[in-house]
Design an enzyme around this catalytic site. Structure first.
Site, mmCIF file in Angstrom:
data_model
loop_
_atom_site.group_PDB
_atom_site.id
_atom_site.type_symbol
_atom_site.label_atom_id
_atom_site.label_comp_id
_atom_site.label_asym_id
_atom_site.label_seq_id
_atom_site.Cartn_x
_atom_site.Cartn_y
_atom_site.Cartn_z
ATOM 1 N N GLY A 29 39.472 4.865 96.672
ATOM 2 C CA GLY A 29 40.923 4.701 96.709
ATOM 3 C C GLY A 29 41.503 4.389 95.341
ATOM 4 O O GLY A 29 40.787 3.973 94.408
ATOM 5 N N ASN A 30 42.769 4.642 95.185
ATOM 6 C CA ASN A 30 43.471 4.282 93.949
ATOM 7 C C ASN A 30 44.969 4.173 94.208
ATOM 8 O O ASN A 30 45.489 4.739 95.179
ATOM 9 C CB ASN A 30 43.174 5.254 92.793
ATOM 10 C CG ASN A 30 42.806 6.639 93.271
ATOM 11 O OD1 ASN A 30 43.654 7.371 93.753
ATOM 12 N ND2 ASN A 30 41.525 6.976 93.186
ATOM 13 N N GLY A 46 36.247 2.912 89.661
ATOM 14 C CA GLY A 46 34.949 2.314 89.970
ATOM 15 C C GLY A 46 34.945 0.834 90.296
ATOM 16 O O GLY A 46 33.949 0.165 90.055
ATOM 17 N N SER A 77 39.769 7.732 88.083
ATOM 18 C CA SER A 77 39.335 9.110 87.828
ATOM 19 C C SER A 77 40.300 10.123 88.461
ATOM 20 O O SER A 77 40.235 11.307 88.165
ATOM 21 C CB SER A 77 37.925 9.315 88.384
ATOM 22 O OG SER A 77 37.935 9.043 89.778
ATOM 23 N N GLU A 78 41.171 9.651 89.361
ATOM 24 C CA GLU A 78 42.113 10.547 90.039
ATOM 25 C C GLU A 78 43.514 10.464 89.431
ATOM 26 O O GLU A 78 44.487 10.868 90.074
ATOM 27 C CB GLU A 78 42.205 10.187 91.536
ATOM 28 C CG GLU A 78 40.913 10.337 92.303
ATOM 29 C CD GLU A 78 40.519 11.772 92.558
ATOM 30 O OE1 GLU A 78 41.079 12.686 91.909
ATOM 31 O OE2 GLU A 78 39.642 11.973 93.407
ATOM 32 N N HIS A 160 38.281 14.945 102.257
ATOM 33 C CA HIS A 160 38.354 13.873 101.257
ATOM 34 C C HIS A 160 39.115 12.631 101.748
ATOM 35 O O HIS A 160 38.536 11.561 101.860
ATOM 36 C CB HIS A 160 38.994 14.472 99.985
ATOM 37 C CG HIS A 160 39.062 13.527 98.836
ATOM 38 N ND1 HIS A 160 39.291 13.941 97.548
ATOM 39 C CD2 HIS A 160 38.975 12.175 98.754
ATOM 40 C CE1 HIS A 160 39.303 12.898 96.742
ATOM 41 N NE2 HIS A 160 39.116 11.810 97.451
HETATM 42 P P1 13P Z 1 38.509 5.799 91.297
HETATM 43 O O1 13P Z 1 37.734 4.513 91.515
HETATM 44 O O2 13P Z 1 38.110 6.488 90.010
HETATM 45 O O3 13P Z 1 39.978 5.563 91.402
HETATM 46 O O4 13P Z 1 38.077 6.824 92.439
HETATM 47 C C1 13P Z 1 38.037 6.449 93.773
HETATM 48 C C2 13P Z 1 38.253 7.588 94.699
HETATM 49 O O5 13P Z 1 38.548 7.362 95.853
HETATM 50 C C3 13P Z 1 38.107 8.976 94.221
HETATM 51 O O6 13P Z 1 38.607 9.860 95.191
#
Ligand code: 13P
Length: 270
Positions: A29-30, A46, A77-78, A160
């Site tokens: 999640g983000n 992460g 990362s998103e 996803h």
């Molecule tokens: P991140 O920790 O990089 O935000 O990624 C988590 C995630 O759910 C990727 O889909």
């Protein structure tokens, strides 16, 4: 003048809610919040979103480049997916991504949330389409989501999870809760023999209520491309929103054939 520290605390609170409600596992999640035209706060990559403190939160510009991050933290990362929504929807102030169990199960099964089964979901979300699968962290997800951002405030991400966006952090989070609740009800009612859908007239009355309330954001009742062309929109075509930028009825007829076949088989006791 926004109080950045307060917003960072709010992001941590929403992270806890998402985690505590089981909408994410592990470090999934983000969350992001727009604080000015070129400044965005976002969760780091992460980490568990349930155990963040304000110093975890990173700041990026509109291209996702780091403006500020404490040692050991890098933006999600998103971040490209979040930035694409902000770019294409200037009204959006916050984006939330999670993997809620039922909504993600629908996204994995390739079934969009299109059946009008309860007033709140019809008013708040309309239907929820599925953006085609993309590899996490690449531009594939932003490109897939882009097809829907002008028409919806909530999108399932194939195989996803789910993505919601709105004019405040709380509202973006609330939409995620609504998506999951809707998905859960749809799943359960399907186990109980299939939902009794609201009629077209009932759906139209709910759309009218939404218009009267002047609710913010995008909703297929107002913006579905089919609706604009005078064709039936999501709920009244019962369609699966799998076409470019909105609804298509092909998924609906496949679903209908499947349902009728299942009923005939049952009736014949085969
Ligand atoms: P991140 O920790 O990089 O935000 O990624 C988590 C995630 O759910 C990727 O889909």
């Amino acid at each position: 003048m926004v109080n950045e520290f307060e917003i960072k605390k709010q992001i941590c609170d929403i992270g806890k809610r998402i985690y505590n409600r089981g909408m994410v596992a592990n470090n999934d999640g983000n969350i992001s919040v727009k604080i000015s035209d070129n400044e965005f706060l976002c969760t780091p990559t992460g980490v568990s979103k349930g155990f963040m403190t304000p110093e975890f939160i990173c700041k990026v510009d509109r291209d996702g480049k780091v403006l500020q991050a404490n040692a050991g933290f890098k933006p999600s990362s998103e971040i490209k997916m979040h930035m694409r929504v902000y770019k294409e929807r200037p009204d959006v102030k916050s984006v939330v991504h999670a993997h809620p169990m039922y909504a993600t199960a629908f996204a994995i099964a390739g079934i969009p949330l299109t059946q009008p089964i309860m007033p709140e979901a019809v008013i708040a979300l309309g239907c929820v389409p599925i953006a085609k699968y993309g590899t996490p962290s690449t531009n594939e997800i932003p490109d897939a989501v882009s097809e829907y951002v002008q028409y919806f405030d909530a999108v399932l991400l194939e195989n996803h999870g789910a993505l919601t966006f709105s004019d405040s952090l709380l509202s973006a989070y609330n939409k995620m809760e609504s998506v999951e609740f809707y998905a859960q009800l749809l799943y359960l009612s399907r186990q109980l023999g299939g939902p009794k859908e609201l009629s077209d007239a009932q759906v139209q009355r709910l759309y009218e209520i939404r218009r009267q309330f002047g609710m913010t954001g995008k909703h297929p009742a107002n913006l579905c491309p089919n609706n604009k062309e005078g064709k039936p929109s999501c709920h009244n075509c019962g369609g699966s929103c799998s076409g470019k930028g909105g609804c298509s009825t092909s998924g609906a007829s496949e679903e209908l054939v499947k349902n009728i076949t299942a009923k005939v088989i049952k009736e014949l006791g085969l």
